[in-house]
Design a protein around this motif. Structure first.
Motif, short mmCIF file in Angstrom:
data_model
loop_
_atom_site.label_atom_id
_atom_site.label_comp_id
_atom_site.label_asym_id
_atom_site.label_seq_id
_atom_site.Cartn_x
_atom_site.Cartn_y
_atom_site.Cartn_z
N THR A 112 34.32 0.64 72.79
CA THR A 112 34.92 0.93 71.49
C THR A 112 34.58 -0.13 70.44
OG1 THR A 112 36.98 -0.16 72.13
CG2 THR A 112 36.82 2.21 72.53
N THR A 113 33.55 -0.94 70.70
CA THR A 113 33.10 -1.89 69.68
C THR A 113 32.63 -1.12 68.45
OG1 THR A 113 30.91 -1.88 70.68
CG2 THR A 113 32.40 -3.63 71.36
N ARG A 114 32.68 -1.77 67.29
CA ARG A 114 32.29 -1.12 66.04
C ARG A 114 31.21 -1.95 65.35
NH1 ARG A 114 36.68 2.50 65.38
NH2 ARG A 114 37.64 2.52 67.45
N SER A 115 30.13 -1.28 64.99
CA SER A 115 28.99 -1.94 64.38
C SER A 115 29.32 -2.48 62.99
CB SER A 115 27.82 -0.96 64.28
OG SER A 115 26.79 -1.46 63.46
N HIS A 116 28.78 -3.66 62.70
CA HIS A 116 29.00 -4.25 61.38
C HIS A 116 28.40 -3.40 60.27
CE1 HIS A 116 29.93 -7.49 58.62
NE2 HIS A 116 28.69 -7.48 58.16
N SER A 117 27.37 -2.60 60.58
CA SER A 117 26.70 -1.81 59.54
C SER A 117 27.68 -0.87 58.83
CB SER A 117 25.52 -1.04 60.14
OG SER A 117 24.80 -0.34 59.16
N PRO A 118 28.41 0.01 59.54
CA PRO A 118 29.39 0.83 58.83
C PRO A 118 30.70 0.12 58.51
CG PRO A 118 29.34 1.44 61.15
CD PRO A 118 28.22 0.45 60.94
N MET A 119 31.12 -0.82 59.35
CA MET A 119 32.44 -1.42 59.14
C MET A 119 32.49 -2.26 57.86
SD MET A 119 33.94 0.03 61.52
CE MET A 119 35.59 -0.62 61.37
N ALA A 120 31.41 -2.96 57.54
CA ALA A 120 31.38 -3.74 56.30
C ALA A 120 31.21 -2.83 55.09
CB ALA A 120 30.27 -4.77 56.35
N SER A 121 30.35 -1.82 55.20
CA SER A 121 29.97 -1.05 54.03
C SER A 121 30.88 0.14 53.73
CB SER A 121 28.52 -0.55 54.18
OG SER A 121 28.41 0.33 55.29
N LYS A 122 31.61 0.63 54.73
CA LYS A 122 32.42 1.83 54.52
C LYS A 122 33.90 1.65 54.86
CE LYS A 122 28.38 3.57 53.76
NZ LYS A 122 27.87 3.64 52.38
N TRP A 123 34.24 0.59 55.62
CA TRP A 123 35.63 0.37 56.04
C TRP A 123 36.25 -0.88 55.41
CZ3 TRP A 123 38.23 3.09 60.24
CH2 TRP A 123 37.49 4.14 60.79
N GLY A 124 35.48 -1.66 54.69
CA GLY A 124 36.03 -2.82 54.01
C GLY A 124 36.14 -4.07 54.84
N TYR A 125 35.56 -4.09 56.05
CA TYR A 125 35.52 -5.34 56.81
C TYR A 125 34.80 -6.41 55.99
CZ TYR A 125 37.40 -3.99 61.43
OH TYR A 125 38.22 -3.64 62.47
N SER A 126 35.11 -7.67 56.22
CA SER A 126 34.50 -8.75 55.45
C SER A 126 32.98 -8.69 55.58
CB SER A 126 35.05 -10.11 55.88
OG SER A 126 34.87 -10.32 57.26
N PRO A 127 32.25 -9.11 54.56
CA PRO A 127 30.83 -8.78 54.46
C PRO A 127 29.89 -9.54 55.38
CG PRO A 127 31.52 -10.06 52.56
CD PRO A 127 32.76 -9.74 53.32
N VAL A 128 30.28 -10.67 55.91
CA VAL A 128 29.38 -11.46 56.74
C VAL A 128 29.70 -11.20 58.21
CG1 VAL A 128 28.60 -13.79 57.34
CG2 VAL A 128 29.14 -13.22 54.97
N ALA A 129 28.69 -10.81 58.98
CA ALA A 129 28.89 -10.49 60.39
C ALA A 129 29.18 -11.75 61.22
CB ALA A 129 27.65 -9.78 60.93
N PRO A 130 30.12 -11.65 62.21
CA PRO A 130 31.01 -10.52 62.47
C PRO A 130 32.14 -10.44 61.46
CG PRO A 130 31.48 -12.29 63.99
CD PRO A 130 30.30 -12.75 63.18
N GLY A 131 32.35 -9.26 60.92
CA GLY A 131 33.36 -9.10 59.89
C GLY A 131 34.75 -8.89 60.45
N THR A 132 35.75 -9.12 59.62
CA THR A 132 37.15 -8.94 60.00
C THR A 132 37.79 -7.89 59.10
OG1 THR A 132 37.78 -10.78 58.58
CG2 THR A 132 37.39 -11.28 60.90
N PRO A 133 38.84 -7.23 59.59
CA PRO A 133 39.44 -6.12 58.83
C PRO A 133 40.19 -6.59 57.59
CG PRO A 133 40.70 -6.53 60.83
CD PRO A 133 39.46 -7.38 60.92
N PRO A 134 40.26 -5.73 56.56
CA PRO A 134 40.94 -6.09 55.31
C PRO A 134 42.44 -5.81 55.41
CG PRO A 134 39.94 -3.94 55.06
CD PRO A 134 39.60 -4.41 56.46
N LEU A 135 43.15 -6.58 56.22
CA LEU A 135 44.54 -6.28 56.53
C LEU A 135 45.42 -6.26 55.29
CD1 LEU A 135 44.97 -8.35 59.82
CD2 LEU A 135 44.44 -5.91 59.57
N GLY A 136 45.18 -7.19 54.37
CA GLY A 136 45.99 -7.22 53.16
C GLY A 136 45.82 -5.97 52.33
N PHE A 137 44.58 -5.54 52.13
CA PHE A 137 44.33 -4.33 51.35
C PHE A 137 44.92 -3.11 52.05
CE2 PHE A 137 42.00 -0.66 49.85
CZ PHE A 137 41.94 -0.87 48.49
#
Length: 529
Positions: free
Chosen positions: A177-202
């Motif tokens: 269930t790992t998630r690729s940085h390619s969609p997670m940064a560009s479509k889910w709002g994860y932080s932009p530098v890999a490995p990204g983290t979720p935008p919990l505040g937003f």
């Protein structure tokens, strides 16, 4: 040692599989269609089980065409549209359809049901929005997730795994269930530098504070140069491969095409600021690679490691380009089924008309092609298309005139987007063209004339599949870096340079495009009272 790579590209209407050797030579390519359901306006839905079945059929057919066994495949890579797949805690499909259709668990990338939720997200004060040109797009995942929670609360309560489509495919392939940085940064709002983290505040501000649990999201995204794992026994059996086959992290489809073009396209060296990848199919994406993060209105980025480790990616584009031309064929009495062969035949006929009648062919028809809203330079899903200069001609000739003027309008739109790119990115002097528009010289030449940039087109290569194969080869350790893989997997490119004799006509057409945008704004203001 296995010396072939499988690349799988899942687009809007099909799954394609290509087999490549480590020199980039394509041994086989097979396409299997995928259904699309539109139960009501703006709702576009698919069945992820059907998508996976199409992938398996395409892979098995490509292996057979190439005359290879499963043991000959070192690694498999997936790229896909940024559609949203919803599953429960046991991994079973959950319906995202207002019809309740049980297997429709996938909201297509171009589904626009979440316009109100997009507006709500864009009213939030948060630094995240700056990475998306000041506004999230309705085609991204956060607005769709908010729509799901608001409109289908029981489905939301039962959800346990929600994927970007590329990550769904690697989950089906490996069980991970790992998630690729390619969609997670560009479509889910994860932080932009890999490995990204979720935008919990937003997410909390948007009312999605429980998303991590409902989607089964990880605390970090998976860097794209690290493999997800090996094929599971079940997936290996379904695909006709072996459990020794490595699986690369998924890529956004346009990013895979950009990777293939930037890394392996044969051309003279140039600074990154002078080049852009132009991936044109159902929609059109302009992809820039930069050494440092660049952002601006109507652009998404920059995202480090979304396509190439160590480089930032900036994206802009049109929501519907090939989809607009499909619509022209579907709605014109002489249009017919919008197959690849039909589009090619029409473009061939238009080429002959341009030779005999000149660049005024199709006038006075003028088109504003924003039939599915816009991405750039303003992200607005409510904008619509306009036509002027129509008459009663329903003949084949009338179709050719309308189709060509639509092509011209799309090219003027790309020029308009490039004119409004962030100054830090530079104005590209080269467009590296991949996707469906790369299949006909007339479209390549038109975009060279409209943008003033030379257009470089793969001579005999599917850049999206090649990019995914190159990515999988690097993730599997066949090459130490994207640069070395690109050197080994080089492909030739044709060059289309701007024609001076086209300048006057295109100057007029750009003026028409600008005028129609102004008139649309004026009409909208009148209707708003």
């Amino acid at each position: 040692m296995p010396d072939h790579i499988l690349a799988v590209d899942v687009g809007t209407g099909s799954a394609r599989a290509g087999v490549f050797d480590l020199r980039g030579r394509q041994a086989a390519r097979c396409v299997v269609p995928v259904s699309l359901h539109t139960p009501q306006a703006r709702h576009m839905e698919q069945d992820s089980g059907e998508i996976w079945s199409a992938v398996c059929r395409a892979v098995r057919a490509a292996l057979g065409e190439a005359g290879l066994a499963g043991a000959d495949i070192l690694a498999i890579g997936f790229d896909a549209t940024c559609s949203l797949v919803v599953r429960d805690t046991q991994g079973q499909p959950l319906s995202i359809s207002t019809t309740g259709a049980a297997t429709r668990d996938t909201i297509l990338w171009m589904d626009h049901r979440a316009i109100a939720e997009t507006d709500q997200c864009n009213a939030i004060e948060d630094p995240l929005l700056a990475r998306f040109g000041g506004r999230l797009s309705v085609e991204m995942q956060i607005p769709k997730l908010l729509w799901l929670k608001r409109n289908l609360p029981e489905i939301w309560r039962r959800a346990g795994l929600i994927f970007d489509l590329a990550d769904y495919l690697t989950w089906r392939a490996t069980g991970a269930t790992t998630r690729s940085h390619s969609p997670m940064a560009s479509k889910w709002g994860y932080s932009p530098v890999a490995p990204g983290t979720p935008p919990l505040g937003f997410l909390k501000k948007a009312g999605l504070e429980d998303l991590m649990e409902r989607a089964g999201l990880p605390p970090q995204s998976q860097p794209i140069h690290q493999p997800v794992g090996h094929l599971s026994a079940e997936a290996a059996e379904a695909l006709g491969l072996t459990t020794a086959c490595l699986v690369a992290p998924g890529l956004i489809d346009a990013y895979a095409g950009a990777l293939g073009l930037f890394a392996a396209g044969e051309r003279e060296p140039a600074p990154l600021a002078q080049e852009a990848a132009f991936i044109a199919g159902t929609s059109s994406c302009i992809i820039r690679l930069t050494q440092a993060p660049v952002s601006g209105p109507g652009c998404w980025g920059g995202f480090e490691g979304a396509a190439v480790p160590g480089l930032y990616l900036l994206e802009a584009g049109q929501s519907a380009s090939g989809a607009f031309l499909d619509h022209v064929l579907k709605t014109h009495p002489g249009g017919g089924e919008p197959s690849q062969a039909r589009h090619r035949a029409i473009l061939d006929a238009i080429g002959a008309r341009l030779q005999s009648e000149g660049r005024d062919f199709g006038l006075p028809i003028t088109v504003l092609p924003d039939i599915h809203g816009t991405r750039s330079p303003v992200s607005d899903p409510r904008l619509t298309a306009s036509l002027a200069g129509l008459d009663l001609d329903t003949s084949e000739e009338g179709l050719l005139r309308l189709y060509w003027r639509s092509c011209v309008a799309l090219a003027c739109g790309i020029s308009h987007i490039l004119d409004h790119q962030p100054t830090d990115a530079g104005r590209p002097e080269r467009l590296l063209l991949g996707g469906g528009f790369a299949g006909h010289a007339l479209l390549a030449q038109l975009h060279a004339d409209a943008t003033g940039a030379s257009v470089h087109v793969p001579a005999h290569c599917d850049a999206v599949l090649l990019g995914t194969a190159l990515h999988a080869a690097v993730a599997a350790g066949a090459f130490p870096s994207v640069h070395e893989a690109g050197e080994a997997m080089r492909f030739a490119m044709r060059i289309f340079t701007p024609q001076p004799e086209a300048a006057a006509a295109l100057h007029r057409d750009k003026a028409l495009h600008t005028t129609m945008m102004r008139h649309r704004a004026e009409l909208t203001a009148i209707m708003a009272g």
